[in-house]
Motif scaffolding. Structure first.
Motif, PDB file in Angstrom:
ATOM      1  N   UNK A   1       0.842  -1.209   0.000  1.00 46.71           N
ATOM      2  CA  UNK A   1       0.000   0.000   0.000  1.00 46.71           C
ATOM      3  C   UNK A   1       0.872   1.253   0.000  1.00 46.71           C
ATOM      4  N   UNK A   2       2.035   1.191   0.666  1.00 43.84           N
ATOM      5  CA  UNK A   2       2.922   2.365   0.688  1.00 43.84           C
ATOM      6  C   UNK A   2       3.441   2.658  -0.714  1.00 43.84           C
ATOM      7  N   UNK A   3       3.759   1.605  -1.462  1.00 40.75           N
ATOM      8  CA  UNK A   3       4.236   1.820  -2.844  1.00 40.75           C
ATOM      9  C   UNK A   3       3.126   2.415  -3.712  1.00 40.75           C
ATOM     10  N   UNK A   4       1.902   1.947  -3.515  1.00 35.24           N
ATOM     11  CA  UNK A   4       0.773   2.541  -4.258  1.00 35.24           C
ATOM     12  C   UNK A   4       0.672   4.028  -3.952  1.00 35.24           C
ATOM     13  N   UNK A   5       0.807   4.341  -2.666  1.00 39.98           N
ATOM     14  CA  UNK A   5       0.731   5.740  -2.251  1.00 39.98           C
ATOM     15  C   UNK A   5       1.814   6.579  -2.924  1.00 39.98           C
ATOM     16  N   UNK A   6       3.037   6.035  -3.018  1.00 38.32           N
ATOM     17  CA  UNK A   6       4.126   6.793  -3.647  1.00 38.32           C
ATOM     18  C   UNK A   6       3.834   7.098  -5.110  1.00 38.32           C
ATOM     19  N   UNK A   7       3.266   6.108  -5.813  1.00 43.46           N
ATOM     20  CA  UNK A   7       2.892   6.360  -7.208  1.00 43.46           C
ATOM     21  C   UNK A   7       1.867   7.490  -7.286  1.00 43.46           C
TER      22      UNK A   7
ATOM     23  N   UNK B   1      -1.773   9.129   0.832  1.00 43.74           N
ATOM     24  CA  UNK B   1      -1.317   9.020   2.218  1.00 43.74           C
ATOM     25  C   UNK B   1      -2.163   8.053   3.026  1.00 43.74           C
ATOM     26  N   UNK B   2      -3.416   7.924   2.610  1.00 43.43           N
ATOM     27  CA  UNK B   2      -4.341   7.041   3.330  1.00 43.43           C
ATOM     28  C   UNK B   2      -4.105   5.565   2.985  1.00 43.43           C
ATOM     29  N   UNK B   3      -3.492   5.327   1.799  1.00 34.74           N
ATOM     30  CA  UNK B   3      -3.405   3.950   1.273  1.00 34.74           C
ATOM     31  C   UNK B   3      -2.852   2.977   2.311  1.00 34.74           C
ATOM     32  N   UNK B   4      -1.775   3.368   3.029  1.00 34.96           N
ATOM     33  CA  UNK B   4      -1.173   2.414   3.975  1.00 34.96           C
ATOM     34  C   UNK B   4      -1.676   2.623   5.405  1.00 34.96           C
ATOM     35  N   UNK B   5      -2.839   3.269   5.513  1.00 35.54           N
ATOM     36  CA  UNK B   5      -3.471   3.396   6.844  1.00 35.54           C
ATOM     37  C   UNK B   5      -4.846   2.738   6.876  1.00 35.54           C
ATOM     38  N   UNK B   6      -5.086   1.897   5.898  1.00 39.55           N
ATOM     39  CA  UNK B   6      -6.363   1.168   5.873  1.00 39.55           C
ATOM     40  C   UNK B   6      -6.165  -0.067   6.746  1.00 39.55           C
ATOM     41  N   UNK B   7      -6.622   0.006   7.973  1.00 40.65           N
ATOM     42  CA  UNK B   7      -6.309  -1.034   8.952  1.00 40.65           C
ATOM     43  C   UNK B   7      -7.521  -1.905   9.232  1.00 40.65           C
ATOM     44  N   UNK B   8      -7.279  -3.187   9.407  1.00 43.45           N
ATOM     45  CA  UNK B   8      -8.318  -4.073   9.903  1.00 43.45           C
ATOM     46  C   UNK B   8      -8.286  -4.070  11.428  1.00 43.45           C
ATOM     47  N   UNK B   9      -8.970  -5.046  12.016  1.00 44.72           N
ATOM     48  CA  UNK B   9      -9.020  -5.099  13.481  1.00 44.72           C
ATOM     49  C   UNK B   9      -8.894  -6.544  13.942  1.00 44.72           C
ATOM     50  N   UNK B  10      -8.356  -6.697  15.147  1.00 42.75           N
ATOM     51  CA  UNK B  10      -8.428  -7.999  15.820  1.00 42.75           C
ATOM     52  C   UNK B  10      -9.645  -7.923  16.727  1.00 42.75           C
ATOM     53  N   UNK B  11     -10.579  -8.872  16.557  1.00 44.71           N
ATOM     54  CA  UNK B  11     -11.846  -8.768  17.283  1.00 44.71           C
ATOM     55  C   UNK B  11     -11.827  -9.658  18.528  1.00 44.71           C
ATOM     56  N   UNK B  12     -12.330  -9.136  19.640  1.00 46.64           N
ATOM     57  CA  UNK B  12     -12.388  -9.939  20.871  1.00 46.64           C
ATOM     58  C   UNK B  12     -13.539 -10.939  20.760  1.00 46.64           C
ATOM     59  N   UNK B  13     -13.305 -11.990  19.992  1.00 48.10           N
ATOM     60  CA  UNK B  13     -14.400 -12.877  19.584  1.00 48.10           C
ATOM     61  C   UNK B  13     -14.886 -13.726  20.763  1.00 48.10           C
TER      62      UNK B  13
END
Ligand code: NAD
Length: 486
Positions: free
Chosen positions: A58-64, A110-122
């Motif tokens: 994602x960081x490389x996508x952002x740089x492009x 700048x947002x490309x490498x800040x798209x975060x998932x989550x660990x869920x307290x399942x």
């Protein structure tokens, strides 16, 4: 056309002309794409998903995207001039718009490498569960003629940040700038097929793109009819859609407003961009106690607007972009007169020497408009304003909401209570208080009701190009009873 990193003619070899709306003559010839070309472009975009783009971080996508932003900034004047030749909008407006586009690629890059998932307290024993947000795949962007690059970038910037690939089908009236953008994608170093541009007509090349089984999403800006046709097709393929459609936005002036500012706000709402803007404040609601005086001031101010060559820095009102749109505007002026609205300004084609060979309509103001008239209910998409009276806040809200559309609204008041209370009561996606027609890559843009589905700009936009995956990992030593759900 740009397909898979190659500059190609339409498969059938056909072309069509694009017209300069001020000079009234053809200035470029473009490939007339059809189903074969849609097929080639989707195949290229699909191959790019499976290629280096799909494996890139994602960081490389952002740089492009940052590199592309710099190239657009470098070529902004050229791109703006191309836009004006195609759509006839003012050079000042198009220059400002194009100079702003790099910010979209910087924000979403700048947002490309800040798209975060989550660990869920399942709630399951011995189980690890997390989410990730993944691209949809091949996206088709279909745009209208009024702001071709801005409308494309609204889709490309969040969609690329999310990792998708694109086929862009610009309006047949204004395709040249989208092709120029393609050159910059190449120069920035995007892998072939990440961004493809096919030119041609909606039913000939747009419809096969929407129908294509390998297209995951269609992002459309255009008319309500076009949006309905696309939504129906997309529904059959269960594709994602965002639709940015028309409006009949209410610009509401209260008696306590700063009236000088409100006059400017009313003018910018309807005569800027010759009214060819989806957020046009085409219904001006004015409180009864100031209605006559306010309309007099507005007519005096609007009557000084300088009509002329859109490439000139001093022009304030340019030509209408397309011949069908010109006829539509004149038809609505006739409809308003027949309905009994009073024409206080304009109401005719403008034909002076300053109009060149373009199709111009005089800035037009109708008063004594009833909100039930067609001129108050239907989108004109031209420099035609309907002035409507109201008594108090409740009536203003009722009139504003009495519309099939719900894109935007303006409120002009000095009353803090009203400035905060009224936006909640308006059934629209955007409210401007003591301002009008501001747009930012940071703030969600889109309509309620028939003005559209989904949002562009801001954090909301990137979610429109992602799908969520839930991953389950067992940490149990032994698999439990296989005949019951865990
Ligand atoms: P349009 O619907 O005629 O065309 C828009 C695009 O869709 C063009 O590229 C066209 O070729 C394509 N198209 C048309 N029919 C199609 C079909 N059946 N399948 C696939 N593609 C198809 O709209 P227009 O006249 O170019 O634009 C004016 C409209 O756009 C106005 O109603 C305006 O309000 C709206 N608009 C909305 C926004 C917004 O963000 N809400 C912004 C600008 C313009």
């Amino acid at each position: 056309m740009l397909i898979g990193g190659e500059w190609v003619e339409a498969a059938g070899g056909e072309t069509f002309e694009t017209i300069d709306p001020f000079k009234g003559e053809a200035w470029a010839r473009l490939p007339r794409g059809r189903a074969d070309d849609a097929e080639r472009a989707v195949a290229a975009a699909r191959a790019a998903m499976a290629g280096p783009w799909g494996r890139m971080s994602a960081s490389e996508r952002g740089l492009l995207m940052f590199r592309l932003a710099d190239l657009i900034a470098r070529d902004a004047e050229h791109l703006a001039r191309v836009e004006v030749r195609d759509n006839g909008k003012l050079i000042n407006e198009m220059r400002a718009q194009v100079r702003y586009l790099p910010q979209y690629f910087r924000y979403f890059g700048g947002l490309a490498d800040k798209i975060e998932g989550a660990v869920l307290p399942i709630d399951k024993a011995d189980t690890f569960n997390y989410t990730s947000h993944e691209p949809l795949g091949v996206c088709v962007a279909i745009t209208a003629w009024n702001s071709p690059l801005l409308l494309a970038v609204n889709k490309l910037a969040p969609g690329l940040a999310a990792g998708n690939t694109f086929v862009l089908k610009p309006s047949e009236f204004t395709s040249a700038s989208s092709l120029e953008l393609g050159r910059l994608f190449e120069e920035a170093g995007f892998p072939p097929g990440v961004f493809n541009v096919v030119t041609g007509f909606g039913v000939e090349v747009g419809a096969p793109l929407v129908d294509h089984p390998h297209v995951a999403k269609v992002a459309f800006t255009g008319s309500e009819g076009g949006g309905q046709a696309i939504n129906e097709k997309a529904a059959r393929g269960l594709k994602h859609v965002t639709l940015e459609l028309g409006g009949k936005s209410a610009n509401i002036v209260f008696a306590d407003a700063d009236l000088d500012n409100a006059v400017k706000g009313a003018v910018s709402g309807i005569f800027a961009a010759t009214g060819q803007t989806c957020v046009a404040g085409s219904r001006l609601l004015v409180q009864n106690s100031i209605y006559d005086a306010f309309v007099d001031r507005l007519v005096a101010f609007a009557s000084t607007a300088r009509i002329g060559d859109p490439q000139s820095e001093t022009t304030q009102v340019g030509p209408v972009t397309t011949p069908p749109q010109y006829r539509k505007i004149l038809d609505y002026i006739d409809i308003a007169k027949a309905e009994g609205a009073v024409c206080r300004l304009g109401g005719r084609p403008a034909t002076g020497a300053e109009c060149g060979r373009g199709q111009f309509v005089e800035p037009t103001i109708f008063t004594e408009v009833d909100n039930r008239m067609r001129i108050a209910q239907e989108e004109v998409f031209g420099p035609v304003l309907s002035c409507i009276r109201f008594e108090d806040d409740d009536e203003a809200v009722a009139i504003a909401n009495d519309s099939l559309y719900g894109l935007a609204a303006g409120i002009w008041t000095r009353d803090l209570r009203r400035a905060i209370a009224l936006p909640r009561r308006l059934q629209v996606g955007i409210v401007w208080v003591n301002m009008y027609r501001a747009v930012s890559y940071m703030s969600p843009f889109g309509g309620y009701k028939r003005s559209g589905l989904g949002r562009e700009n801001g954090m909301d936009a990137v979610r429109e190009y992602l799908q969520t995956k839930s991953v389950w990992v067992s940490t149990a030593a032994e698999t439990p009873d296989p005949f019951s759900i865990r």
